[in-house]
Scaffold this motif. Sequence first.
Motif, mmCIF file in Angstrom:
data_model
loop_
_atom_site.group_PDB
_atom_site.id
_atom_site.type_symbol
_atom_site.label_atom_id
_atom_site.label_comp_id
_atom_site.label_asym_id
_atom_site.label_seq_id
_atom_site.Cartn_x
_atom_site.Cartn_y
_atom_site.Cartn_z
ATOM 1 N N GLU A 148 0.858 -1.308 -0.196
ATOM 2 C CA GLU A 148 -0.131 -0.027 -0.105
ATOM 3 C C GLU A 148 0.974 1.228 -0.043
ATOM 4 N N GLU A 149 0.329 2.279 -0.161
ATOM 5 C CA GLU A 149 1.133 3.543 -0.613
ATOM 6 C C GLU A 149 1.872 4.096 0.938
ATOM 7 N N ASN A 150 1.053 4.177 2.087
ATOM 8 C CA ASN A 150 1.820 4.412 3.093
ATOM 9 C C ASN A 150 2.757 3.551 3.776
ATOM 10 N N GLN A 151 2.568 2.270 3.440
ATOM 11 C CA GLN A 151 3.429 1.230 3.735
ATOM 12 C C GLN A 151 4.797 1.495 2.840
ATOM 13 N N ALA A 152 4.576 1.808 1.548
ATOM 14 C CA ALA A 152 5.631 1.814 0.643
ATOM 15 C C ALA A 152 6.247 3.116 0.992
ATOM 16 N N ARG A 153 5.643 4.295 1.602
ATOM 17 C CA ARG A 153 6.670 5.503 1.958
ATOM 18 C C ARG A 153 7.247 5.165 3.197
ATOM 19 N N ARG A 154 6.903 4.279 4.201
ATOM 20 C CA ARG A 154 7.645 3.997 5.420
ATOM 21 C C ARG A 154 8.810 3.013 5.001
ATOM 22 N N LEU A 155 8.471 2.039 4.100
ATOM 23 C CA LEU A 155 9.810 1.368 3.774
ATOM 24 C C LEU A 155 10.767 2.236 2.865
ATOM 25 N N LEU A 156 10.486 2.980 2.255
ATOM 26 C CA LEU A 156 11.376 3.796 1.337
ATOM 27 C C LEU A 156 12.010 4.700 2.227
ATOM 28 N N ASN A 157 11.581 5.425 3.349
ATOM 29 C CA ASN A 157 12.253 6.014 4.507
ATOM 30 C C ASN A 157 13.280 5.204 5.293
ATOM 31 N N ASP A 158 12.766 3.765 5.520
ATOM 32 C CA ASP A 158 13.844 2.960 5.995
ATOM 33 C C ASP A 158 15.209 2.750 5.304
ATOM 34 N N LEU A 159 14.744 2.356 3.796
ATOM 35 C CA LEU A 159 15.549 2.350 3.020
ATOM 36 C C LEU A 159 16.635 3.581 2.801
ATOM 37 N N ASP A 160 16.336 4.519 2.645
ATOM 38 C CA ASP A 160 16.915 5.735 2.725
ATOM 39 C C ASP A 160 17.807 6.079 3.891
ATOM 40 N N GLY A 161 17.246 5.443 5.146
ATOM 41 C CA GLY A 161 18.011 5.483 6.316
ATOM 42 C C GLY A 161 19.172 4.515 6.367
ATOM 43 N N PHE A 162 19.030 3.519 5.802
ATOM 44 C CA PHE A 162 19.770 2.418 5.409
ATOM 45 C C PHE A 162 21.068 2.716 4.437
ATOM 46 N N ARG A 163 20.711 3.625 3.415
ATOM 47 C CA ARG A 163 21.688 4.293 2.789
ATOM 48 C C ARG A 163 22.517 4.995 3.364
ATOM 49 N N GLY A 206 27.078 4.229 4.696
ATOM 50 C CA GLY A 206 27.592 4.795 3.875
ATOM 51 C C GLY A 206 27.443 4.694 2.273
ATOM 52 N N LEU A 207 26.518 4.537 1.764
ATOM 53 C CA LEU A 207 26.133 4.345 0.506
ATOM 54 C C LEU A 207 25.480 5.393 -0.373
ATOM 55 N N ARG A 208 25.604 6.567 0.354
ATOM 56 C CA ARG A 208 25.085 7.674 -0.168
ATOM 57 C C ARG A 208 25.224 7.870 -1.672
ATOM 58 N N HIS A 209 26.469 7.527 -2.341
ATOM 59 C CA HIS A 209 26.613 7.752 -3.651
ATOM 60 C C HIS A 209 26.485 6.580 -4.455
ATOM 61 N N GLU A 210 26.139 5.362 -3.912
ATOM 62 C CA GLU A 210 25.960 4.195 -4.611
ATOM 63 C C GLU A 210 24.405 4.185 -5.429
ATOM 64 N N ASP A 211 24.488 3.553 -6.447
ATOM 65 C CA ASP A 211 23.405 3.402 -7.398
ATOM 66 C C ASP A 211 22.021 2.995 -6.554
ATOM 67 N N GLU A 212 21.048 3.704 -6.675
ATOM 68 C CA GLU A 212 19.798 3.247 -5.823
ATOM 69 C C GLU A 212 19.418 1.889 -5.668
ATOM 70 N N ALA A 213 19.580 1.338 -7.098
ATOM 71 C CA ALA A 213 18.989 -0.168 -7.199
ATOM 72 C C ALA A 213 19.833 -1.113 -6.260
ATOM 73 N N ILE A 214 21.026 -0.663 -6.510
ATOM 74 C CA ILE A 214 22.050 -1.818 -5.516
ATOM 75 C C ILE A 214 21.963 -1.694 -4.172
ATOM 76 N N VAL A 215 21.428 -0.329 -3.705
ATOM 77 C CA VAL A 215 21.248 -0.082 -2.382
ATOM 78 C C VAL A 215 19.864 -0.823 -1.676
ATOM 79 N N ALA A 216 18.949 -0.754 -2.638
ATOM 80 C CA ALA A 216 17.492 -1.209 -2.409
ATOM 81 C C ALA A 216 17.742 -3.026 -2.232
ATOM 82 N N HIS A 217 18.649 -3.397 -3.142
ATOM 83 C CA HIS A 217 18.823 -4.893 -3.271
ATOM 84 C C HIS A 217 19.398 -5.366 -1.931
#
Length: 414
Positions: free
Chosen positions: A296-311, A315-326
């Motif tokens: 769902e939309e809000n779940q996706a937003r929460r998961l993306l926020n956690d993904l961004d925090g993981f990045r 220390g993967l700020r400059h890494e390709d987004e798809a690699i960080v997501a994997h």
Amino acid sequence: MPLQITGALGDPDLIRLPWETPLAEWPQHHLVDLPRGISRHVVRFARLSGKVYAIKEISERYARREYQLLWDLTRLDAPSVEPVAYVTGRDEGLDAALITRHLQFSLPYRAVMSGTLRPETLTRLLDALAVLLVRLHLNGFYWGDCSLSNTLFRRDAGAFAAYLVDAETGELHPMISDGQRLADIETAHVNIFGEMLDLEAGGLLHPSIDPMETAEDIVNRYHRLWEEITQSEIIEEVDWHKVEQRIRRLNLLGFDVAEMMVRRKVGTGRLIVRPKVVDSGHHQRRLLRLTGLDVEENQARRLLNDLDGFRVATGLRHEDEAIVAHRWLAEVFQPTIEAVPVPMRRKLEPAQIFHEVLDHRWFLSEEAGCDVGLEKAVRSYVEQVLVHKPDESALLPESDAGLDSAAAPESEAV
């Protein structure tokens, strides 16, 4: 006329159901108990090959029409139940039947709106219904009978997502008129006022909730959202940043701006800006593209926020987004879900479990004065929270939903 089932049949056992018998008299061994809402028609739930179907008795004309409308809504990616087939040629005197796939982890409003309902929860339900109505109208769909009874709700992080379950009175147009929109919202106003009065009479409504204010609230929420999405905005040429702010506001509401219409106001240095094409599911599509998770939309937003925090944390700020997501999927999301005992995973959707684990981790960390870590948070969440939650998958017991099976209304309002 012989028995005929028309549709995208995925289960041959559907033809073996007792179609020659009125739906209200079907043997219990064919059926499964689920939380029920209110409907004009008889509706039952059948389980076949591990799948649950909602079956509604309705005239042949309306069964065929609703089946087609639901397919049109599915094609448009509008939030609605999935049509499976319609059945004609039953024994003399019996109506046709419409078959839809039961929406897993969904609840009718009566399963949510009990005497313990907080006003904040009602606000989230109304927000979900307003978003649903706006999305339908953007697709040119006139509902004709918008109500809480004709809607199912799924938990979406700290909010709800709403789905249409009754398209019997609907109409699909290339573009909806203002008159049709206003008629829909007036119908919603009347229906919701009646539903609130019904809950109040049954002692199921919190004393702080006023039925009339609730009915008026849905109207106001709808108009605010519709205006935010569709209204033109006049800006000075030097204030182009306001267009970017508008796009960000729409993104936060879960909508994408595919195009903008911009034209100069005659005789001035001002621009008239209006979103020309608006699609919903902004965060859903981004998460699906990066991870393959369809939530769902809000779940996706929460998961993306956690993904961004993981990045940031890795220390993967400059890494390709798809690699960080994997890496996030393999190192964070999947281990969290796998740490939940298998029998308990059916209680909530994986994305909802992950969202609640993050919330639980925050509370534990606040108490401890430091980050307790994900592993400890998952273990504590399972032992202290998840174990007490009802099962919200397709086989949700009625008692767990706060419904008395003996007093439950006739159907889920497919």
